[in-house]
Design a protein around this motif. Structure first.
Motif, PDB file in Angstrom:
ATOM      1  N   ASN A 197       0.846  -1.185   0.000  1.00  0.00           N
ATOM      2  CA  ASN A 197       0.000   0.000   0.000  1.00  0.00           C
ATOM      3  C   ASN A 197       0.881   1.235   0.000  1.00  0.00           C
ATOM      4  OD1 ASN A 197      -1.620   2.260   1.296  1.00  0.00           O
ATOM      5  ND2 ASN A 197      -3.225   0.724   0.997  1.00  0.00           N
ATOM      6  N   THR A 198       0.766   2.047  -1.044  1.00  0.00           N
ATOM      7  CA  THR A 198       1.653   3.199  -1.186  1.00  0.00           C
ATOM      8  C   THR A 198       1.304   4.345  -0.243  1.00  0.00           C
ATOM      9  OG1 THR A 198       0.289   4.040  -3.010  1.00  0.00           O
ATOM     10  CG2 THR A 198       2.180   2.653  -3.584  1.00  0.00           C
ATOM     11  N   ASP A 199       0.144   4.290   0.399  1.00  0.00           N
ATOM     12  CA  ASP A 199      -0.162   5.273   1.443  1.00  0.00           C
ATOM     13  C   ASP A 199       0.596   4.957   2.727  1.00  0.00           C
ATOM     14  OD1 ASP A 199      -1.872   6.679  -0.177  1.00  0.00           O
ATOM     15  OD2 ASP A 199      -3.698   5.715   0.597  1.00  0.00           O
ATOM     16  N   GLU A 200       1.044   3.712   2.866  1.00  0.00           N
ATOM     17  CA  GLU A 200       1.695   3.265   4.097  1.00  0.00           C
ATOM     18  C   GLU A 200       3.201   3.074   3.944  1.00  0.00           C
ATOM     19  OE1 GLU A 200       0.110   3.042   6.927  1.00  0.00           O
ATOM     20  OE2 GLU A 200      -1.845   3.500   6.035  1.00  0.00           O
ATOM     21  N   THR A 279      -1.012  -3.971   4.995  1.00  0.00           N
ATOM     22  CA  THR A 279       0.005  -3.093   4.417  1.00  0.00           C
ATOM     23  C   THR A 279       0.639  -3.688   3.179  1.00  0.00           C
ATOM     24  OG1 THR A 279       0.485  -2.211   6.615  1.00  0.00           O
ATOM     25  CG2 THR A 279       2.146  -1.849   4.920  1.00  0.00           C
ATOM     26  N   ALA A 280       0.810  -5.028   3.168  1.00  0.00           N
ATOM     27  CA  ALA A 280       1.485  -5.693   2.059  1.00  0.00           C
ATOM     28  C   ALA A 280       1.122  -7.168   2.088  1.00  0.00           C
ATOM     29  CB  ALA A 280       3.003  -5.502   2.144  1.00  0.00           C
ATOM     30  N   GLY A 281       1.593  -7.913   1.073  1.00  0.00           N
ATOM     31  CA  GLY A 281       1.316  -9.339   1.030  1.00  0.00           C
ATOM     32  C   GLY A 281       2.161 -10.032  -0.017  1.00  0.00           C
ATOM     33  N   PHE A 282       1.949 -11.330  -0.148  1.00  0.00           N
ATOM     34  CA  PHE A 282       2.589 -12.116  -1.192  1.00  0.00           C
ATOM     35  C   PHE A 282       1.568 -12.409  -2.281  1.00  0.00           C
ATOM     36  CE2 PHE A 282       5.296 -13.919   2.402  1.00  0.00           C
ATOM     37  CZ  PHE A 282       6.408 -13.159   2.073  1.00  0.00           C
ATOM     38  N   ALA A 283       1.961 -12.228  -3.549  1.00  0.00           N
ATOM     39  CA  ALA A 283       1.062 -12.536  -4.655  1.00  0.00           C
ATOM     40  C   ALA A 283       1.845 -12.586  -5.953  1.00  0.00           C
ATOM     41  CB  ALA A 283      -0.056 -11.495  -4.770  1.00  0.00           C
TER      42      ALA A 283
END
Length: 397
Positions: A197-200, A279-283
């Protein structure tokens, strides 16, 4: 096969020279698109892709190229054109392992329309189901070609001695890593990535190695993965082969302790990141592109790790079955899948990585040459059962 470090390292080849990946925002310039993808390629149920309008630029590419922002401005590209290949004539039986939302069938229909004397009898399966069906049928299979979205399933069939050795004419356009022992050849790649997430976060705040992720404060109770998903299991298999069972187990446990959240598939992971749920993840890389295609203002971008299992580039691919009495036609069919037109189809409609260097990826992505995947024989990804056992042991599954 053993899982320890030494055996994995003995199988590696010297690392090729690569350009350093600039950790910029790859999807920042992506505009409004008219191509929308929904997902879930688990068991072959990839969501459909719909289009609004066509893209008739680039001569014959207009027939195969997708529409929308990701296809704009691509024009004419290099690579072997279908017109330069032998014509397709006859009937093939193709087992498809994983459906990519009917887009594989769409491409088959386009080939049938192009060649009046060519037809395909297709059967659809999940990736593992397709491989197991072929293994059970063995020499009695009616299939001429196995076309699967996963290197592990292709290798499982090849390891049973059921595939032919493909000719140099077929495999020559594709990098060596994506046609191990020429028993199958890659048709479209997918890179492991970290949607964030580019806001975070900024790209520089995403570590270069997945081993560091459990210690990143921004990821505590705010990181997503999809443990039941085949692509995630292939990633863990790669880690197990490279680093060994115990280190992989320790990493999985640390991720659990850091509060990693489970989702049913990686499209949901990418959407959860875009929504600010995590905030983020694997994909796989293309899920972020599909989210951005339908939600261009979503605060979502991709980061890539370097040289570890998190940087794995897996591939869809095809193999010719030993039992086939149509082997010449089957090879010509595969050459069509590696043509410039078909590779552009995969790039602009599936958002996959093309397998031939003349066709660039979409969406500002780094090329495969700019990525830094681990030096791993993709045929080893067929050894999935120890990974499933490990995931259950830790409590991830």
């Amino acid at each position: 096969m053993t899982d320890g470090h030494d055996s994995a390292r003995d199988e590696r080849t010297p690392r090729r020279s690569r350009r350093r990946l600039d950790r910029r925002r790859f999807l920042a310039g992506l505009g409004t698109a008219t191509t929308v993808g929904v997902a879930g390629c688990m068991n072959g149920n990839e969501g459909t892709t719909t289009e609004s309008g066509g893209n008739e630029t680039g001569g014959d590419f207009g027939e195969f190229r997708g529409s929308g922002a990701l296809a704009e401005g691509r024009g004419e590209l290099e690579g072997t054109r279908m017109a330069d290949l032998p014509s397709l004539s006859g009937e093939l039986t193709v087992y498809i392992g994983g459906g990519e939302g009917g887009l594989y069938l769409d491409l088959l229909s386009r080939l049938e329309a192009r060649y009046d004397d060519f037809s395909v009898n297709h059967r659809e399966y999940g990736t593992a189901e397709g491989a197991n069906t072929l293994i059970n049928e063995s020499e009695a299979t009616p299939a001429d070609v196995f076309w699967s979205v996963d290197a592990g399933s292709l290798s499982a069939v090849a390891n049973e001695g059921l595939t032919t050795t493909l000719s140099s004419e077929v495999v020559e356009p594709v990098p060596d890593a994506y046609h191990p022992e020429d028993s199958w050849v890659g048709t479209a790649g997918r890179a492991r990535a970290v949607p964030y997430n580019t806001d975070e976060l900024s790209a520089d705040e995403v570590a270069d190695k997945v081993d560091a992720f459990p210690g990143i404060d921004a990821f505590q109770d705010s990181f997503g993965w999809a443990p039941t998903y085949g692509a995630f299991q292939a990633f863990v298999t790669a880690m197990r082969l490279i680093r060994g069972r115990q280190e992989t187990r320790d990493w999985l446990q640390r991720m659990l302790d850091a509060g990693a959240s489970s989702y049913n598939n990686e499209f949901l992971v990418a959407n959860a990141v875009a929504d600010g749920e995590i905030t983020a993840g694997f994909a796989n890389h293309y899920y972020a592109l599909r989210v951005k295609a339908s939600r261009p203002d979503a605060p979502l971008d991709l980061a890539f790790t370097s040289g570890d299992a998190g940087a794995l580039v897996n591939t869809a691919g095809t193999a010719v079955l030993q039992a086939s009495d149509q082997q010449e036609l089957a090879e010509t069919f595969i050459r069509h899948l590696l043509s410039a037109e078909a590779q552009e189809f995969f790039a602009t409609r599936l958002y996959a990585y093309p397998m031939i260097p003349e066709i660039p990826p979409v969406g500002g992505l780094p090329t495969i040459e700019e990525l830094d995947p681990p030096e791993l024989d993709l045929s080893k990804l067929s050894n999935i059962q120890p990974t499933l056992d490990l995931l259950r042991e830790v409590g991830v599954l």
